[in-house]
Design a protein around this motif. Structure first.
Motif, mmCIF file in Angstrom:
data_model
loop_
_atom_site.group_PDB
_atom_site.id
_atom_site.type_symbol
_atom_site.label_atom_id
_atom_site.label_comp_id
_atom_site.label_asym_id
_atom_site.label_seq_id
_atom_site.Cartn_x
_atom_site.Cartn_y
_atom_site.Cartn_z
ATOM 1 N N GLY A 185 0.809 -1.171 0.063
ATOM 2 C CA GLY A 185 0.026 -0.159 0.106
ATOM 3 C C GLY A 185 0.673 1.137 -0.083
ATOM 4 N N GLN A 186 2.027 1.018 0.027
ATOM 5 C CA GLN A 186 2.953 2.427 0.442
ATOM 6 C C GLN A 186 3.503 2.576 -1.196
ATOM 7 O OE1 GLN A 186 5.897 1.542 3.329
ATOM 8 N NE2 GLN A 186 4.678 3.022 4.835
ATOM 9 N N SER A 187 3.940 3.915 -1.321
ATOM 10 C CA SER A 187 4.572 4.237 -2.480
ATOM 11 C C SER A 187 5.932 4.664 -2.479
ATOM 12 C CB SER A 187 3.672 5.287 -3.199
ATOM 13 O OG SER A 187 2.304 4.944 -3.680
ATOM 14 N N LEU A 188 6.700 4.412 -3.670
ATOM 15 C CA LEU A 188 8.102 4.956 -3.453
ATOM 16 C C LEU A 188 8.342 5.812 -4.807
ATOM 17 C CD1 LEU A 188 10.955 4.683 -2.651
ATOM 18 C CD2 LEU A 188 11.439 2.850 -4.160
ATOM 19 N N VAL A 189 9.037 6.744 -4.539
ATOM 20 C CA VAL A 189 9.242 7.570 -6.097
ATOM 21 C C VAL A 189 10.540 7.503 -6.402
ATOM 22 C CG1 VAL A 189 9.631 10.225 -6.918
ATOM 23 C CG2 VAL A 189 7.877 9.543 -5.053
ATOM 24 N N ILE A 190 10.677 7.140 -7.539
ATOM 25 C CA ILE A 190 12.183 6.998 -8.438
ATOM 26 C C ILE A 190 12.384 7.803 -9.488
ATOM 27 C CG2 ILE A 190 12.196 4.518 -7.252
ATOM 28 C CD1 ILE A 190 12.104 3.719 -10.407
ATOM 29 N N GLY A 191 13.702 7.884 -9.884
ATOM 30 C CA GLY A 191 13.902 8.804 -11.182
ATOM 31 C C GLY A 191 14.179 7.874 -12.332
ATOM 32 N N THR A 192 13.717 8.298 -13.437
ATOM 33 C CA THR A 192 14.235 7.311 -14.720
ATOM 34 C C THR A 192 14.571 8.343 -15.784
ATOM 35 O OG1 THR A 192 12.161 7.375 -15.849
ATOM 36 C CG2 THR A 192 12.478 5.628 -13.836
ATOM 37 N N ARG A 193 15.075 7.886 -17.072
ATOM 38 C CA ARG A 193 15.417 8.820 -18.099
ATOM 39 C C ARG A 193 14.095 9.354 -18.571
ATOM 40 N NH1 ARG A 193 19.787 5.211 -18.390
ATOM 41 N NH2 ARG A 193 21.803 6.280 -17.778
ATOM 42 N N ALA A 194 12.797 8.842 -18.326
ATOM 43 C CA ALA A 194 11.650 9.337 -18.845
ATOM 44 C C ALA A 194 11.006 10.012 -17.831
ATOM 45 C CB ALA A 194 10.971 8.057 -19.363
ATOM 46 N N GLY A 195 11.736 10.513 -16.532
ATOM 47 C CA GLY A 195 10.937 11.341 -15.653
ATOM 48 C C GLY A 195 10.873 10.502 -14.224
ATOM 49 N N ILE A 196 10.152 11.203 -13.294
ATOM 50 C CA ILE A 196 9.733 10.582 -12.041
ATOM 51 C C ILE A 196 8.727 9.724 -12.174
ATOM 52 C CG2 ILE A 196 8.632 11.249 -10.044
ATOM 53 C CD1 ILE A 196 11.456 12.127 -9.991
ATOM 54 N N LYS A 197 8.795 8.440 -11.517
ATOM 55 C CA LYS A 197 7.885 7.463 -11.464
ATOM 56 C C LYS A 197 7.525 7.057 -10.130
ATOM 57 C CE LYS A 197 8.209 7.197 -16.031
ATOM 58 N NZ LYS A 197 7.057 7.846 -16.779
ATOM 59 N N VAL A 198 6.155 6.962 -9.822
ATOM 60 C CA VAL A 198 5.668 6.498 -8.490
ATOM 61 C C VAL A 198 5.186 5.062 -8.649
ATOM 62 C CG1 VAL A 198 4.150 7.130 -6.945
ATOM 63 C CG2 VAL A 198 4.904 8.959 -8.277
ATOM 64 N N ILE A 199 5.799 4.306 -7.798
ATOM 65 C CA ILE A 199 5.269 2.617 -7.700
ATOM 66 C C ILE A 199 4.845 2.395 -6.412
ATOM 67 C CG2 ILE A 199 6.532 0.596 -7.961
ATOM 68 C CD1 ILE A 199 8.609 3.352 -9.199
ATOM 69 N N THR A 200 3.511 1.576 -6.364
ATOM 70 C CA THR A 200 2.898 1.384 -5.264
ATOM 71 C C THR A 200 2.913 -0.226 -5.134
ATOM 72 O OG1 THR A 200 1.458 3.315 -5.388
ATOM 73 C CG2 THR A 200 0.798 1.485 -3.891
ATOM 74 N N ARG A 201 3.270 -0.537 -3.909
ATOM 75 C CA ARG A 201 3.408 -2.162 -3.686
ATOM 76 C C ARG A 201 2.023 -2.521 -3.442
ATOM 77 N NH1 ARG A 201 7.735 -5.293 0.159
ATOM 78 N NH2 ARG A 201 7.487 -7.446 -0.630
ATOM 79 N N SER A 202 1.584 -3.547 -4.061
ATOM 80 C CA SER A 202 0.338 -4.391 -3.868
ATOM 81 C C SER A 202 0.620 -5.512 -3.237
ATOM 82 C CB SER A 202 -0.464 -4.363 -5.102
ATOM 83 O OG SER A 202 0.108 -5.064 -5.968
ATOM 84 N N ASP A 203 -0.636 -6.480 -3.255
ATOM 85 C CA ASP A 203 -0.560 -7.899 -2.527
ATOM 86 C C ASP A 203 -0.038 -8.830 -3.592
ATOM 87 O OD1 ASP A 203 -2.638 -7.675 -4.108
ATOM 88 O OD2 ASP A 203 -4.015 -8.944 -2.797
ATOM 89 N N ASP A 204 0.094 -8.506 -4.825
ATOM 90 C CA ASP A 204 0.521 -9.221 -5.843
ATOM 91 C C ASP A 204 1.372 -8.878 -6.716
ATOM 92 O OD1 ASP A 204 -1.274 -7.573 -7.024
ATOM 93 O OD2 ASP A 204 -2.384 -9.058 -8.037
ATOM 94 N N GLY A 205 2.173 -7.676 -6.543
ATOM 95 C CA GLY A 205 3.092 -7.070 -7.237
ATOM 96 C C GLY A 205 3.202 -5.538 -6.917
ATOM 97 N N TYR A 206 3.272 -4.961 -8.261
ATOM 98 C CA TYR A 206 3.650 -3.460 -7.866
ATOM 99 C C TYR A 206 2.724 -2.606 -9.083
ATOM 100 C CZ TYR A 206 7.632 -4.945 -5.190
ATOM 101 O OH TYR A 206 8.469 -5.594 -4.504
ATOM 102 N N ALA A 207 2.445 -1.495 -8.764
ATOM 103 C CA ALA A 207 1.505 -0.671 -9.851
ATOM 104 C C ALA A 207 2.384 0.523 -10.046
ATOM 105 C CB ALA A 207 0.165 -0.367 -9.165
ATOM 106 N N VAL A 208 2.427 1.016 -11.228
ATOM 107 C CA VAL A 208 3.280 2.149 -11.519
ATOM 108 C C VAL A 208 2.572 3.104 -12.191
ATOM 109 C CG1 VAL A 208 5.658 2.853 -12.771
ATOM 110 C CG2 VAL A 208 5.337 0.390 -11.915
ATOM 111 N N ASP A 209 2.684 4.475 -11.714
ATOM 112 C CA ASP A 209 2.039 5.465 -12.588
ATOM 113 C C ASP A 209 2.896 5.793 -13.658
ATOM 114 O OD1 ASP A 209 1.438 7.995 -13.748
ATOM 115 O OD2 ASP A 209 1.011 8.908 -11.777
ATOM 116 N N MET A 210 2.820 5.415 -14.871
ATOM 117 C CA MET A 210 3.744 5.305 -16.123
ATOM 118 C C MET A 210 3.696 6.930 -16.399
ATOM 119 S SD MET A 210 5.082 2.440 -16.125
ATOM 120 C CE MET A 210 5.754 2.387 -18.090
ATOM 121 N N GLY A 211 2.835 7.731 -16.113
ATOM 122 C CA GLY A 211 2.892 9.200 -16.568
ATOM 123 C C GLY A 211 1.966 9.303 -17.895
ATOM 124 N N PRO A 212 2.085 10.426 -18.492
ATOM 125 C CA PRO A 212 0.732 10.554 -19.488
ATOM 126 C C PRO A 212 1.428 9.819 -20.801
ATOM 127 C CG PRO A 212 2.261 12.347 -19.227
ATOM 128 C CD PRO A 212 2.665 11.638 -18.058
#
Length: 310
Positions: A120-147
């Motif tokens: 349920g918690q989220s982590l902000v990381i940097g990539t060459r495509a900008g900032i990405k926010v990843i949230t941990r779920s019970d079966d993996g991870y969900a990523v806001d890939m941006g627009p």
């Protein structure tokens, strides 16, 4: 490993690595928090070689953002983005982003004890495509890939396609739509699963016009019916630039869903299930905080091995 390969990797001798994958899209992972072991394209290609190296579609190096120019730029926008995903394709070329790779990257950071992330918690990381926010779920991870956006918006609006793709195994060139997920994609819709199976994706499809930095090419078959229980369903294969055919491509799944959703027109769902050779990923479209439509990618991440470069 050959003598020449060993020479290329000499500076990395003794460095620990892990191997992981997201729905079959696999990566060599290195933890280098302080950028003490910069890696060149030749070393990446050797490590990712499936016969004389560890093997992988790409390599991901975990570096603190403050140690890389791209990372420092992102820290000015998001000071919490402590970690940067330094991602390379299997041939050693630099890539902007990888949707499956970013999930595996965060899973690797957790396994290495570099971050803590509860469900349920989220982590902000940097990539060459900008900032990405990843949230941990019970079966993996969900990523806001941006627009997402069209690479050629005027052409897409005028005729719903903007390019033509020729691939071995299919008799005639096919119309396609070019979509950016921070990296370039060209999406082709096919009518039958038999056509999808016939496409030979070992060699790169010919795309005209070709985006300036090349493109990943997705071949997609919509399900019949397309929508089931409120979600769209598609099946996809992909040729990734600098790699070849892979079992999965996260940004490619997002681009494929975006293209089919656009072609389906008004009333098309926001939730999509994308079947790839390596498994299933889920794609969701939602209003982003910047006023643009964002794409969320969710799926599993698995670490399968660890070792030391010799």
């Amino acid at each position: 490993m050959t003598d020449s390969s060993s020479a290329v990797l000499h500076s990395l001798t003794g460095l620990a690595f892990s191997k992981g994958h997201g729905t079959g899209n696999d990566f060599v992972l290195l933890a280098d928090p302080d950028d003490g072991n910069p890696i060149n394209s030749a070393a990446v290609a050797v490590l990712c070689d499936r016969h004389q190296g560890i093997g992988g579609d790409g390599l991901i190096r975990a570096v603190r953002s403050e140690h890389l120019p791209e990372g420092r730029e992102l820290l000015a926008l998001a000071p919490e983005a402590e970690w940067f995903m330094d991602y390379r394709n299997g041939d050693g070329s630099v890539s902007e982003m990888c949707g499956n790779g970013v999930r595996v990257f965060v899973h690797f950071l957790i396994a290495q004890g570099l971050v803590e992330l509860a469900e349920g918690q989220s982590l902000v990381i940097g990539t060459r495509a900008g900032i990405k926010v990843i949230t941990r779920s019970d079966d993996g991870y969900a990523v806001d890939m941006g627009p997402w956006e069209f690479i050629y918006p005027d052409q897409a609006a005028a005729k719903a396609t903007d390019s033509v793709v020729n691939v071995a195994g299919l008799e005639v060139p096919r119309p396609a739509l070019s979509i950016s997920m921070g990296n370039p994609h060209t999406v082709v819709a096919l009518a039958e699963l038999s056509e999808l199976s016939a496409a030979r994706l070992h060699d790169a499809p010919e795309v005209e016009p070709r985006p300036v930095n090349g493109t990943n090419v997705e071949f997609v078959v919509p399900a019949e019916p397309l929508v089931h229980k409120g979600s769209g369903h598609i099946t996809m294969r992909v040729h990734e630039r600098g790699v070849g055919e892979t079992q999965s491509c996260g940004t490619g799944a997002c681009a494929a869903a975006a293209a089919i959703r656009y072609w389906a027109g008004q009333g098309a769902p926001d939730d999509w299930q994308v079947n790839v050779p390596g498994g299933i990923v889920n794609v969701r479209f939602f209003p982003g905080p910047d006023g643009r439509e964002h794409v969320q990618l969710s799926g599993p991440a698995t670490l399968v091995a660890s070792g030391v470069i010799v």
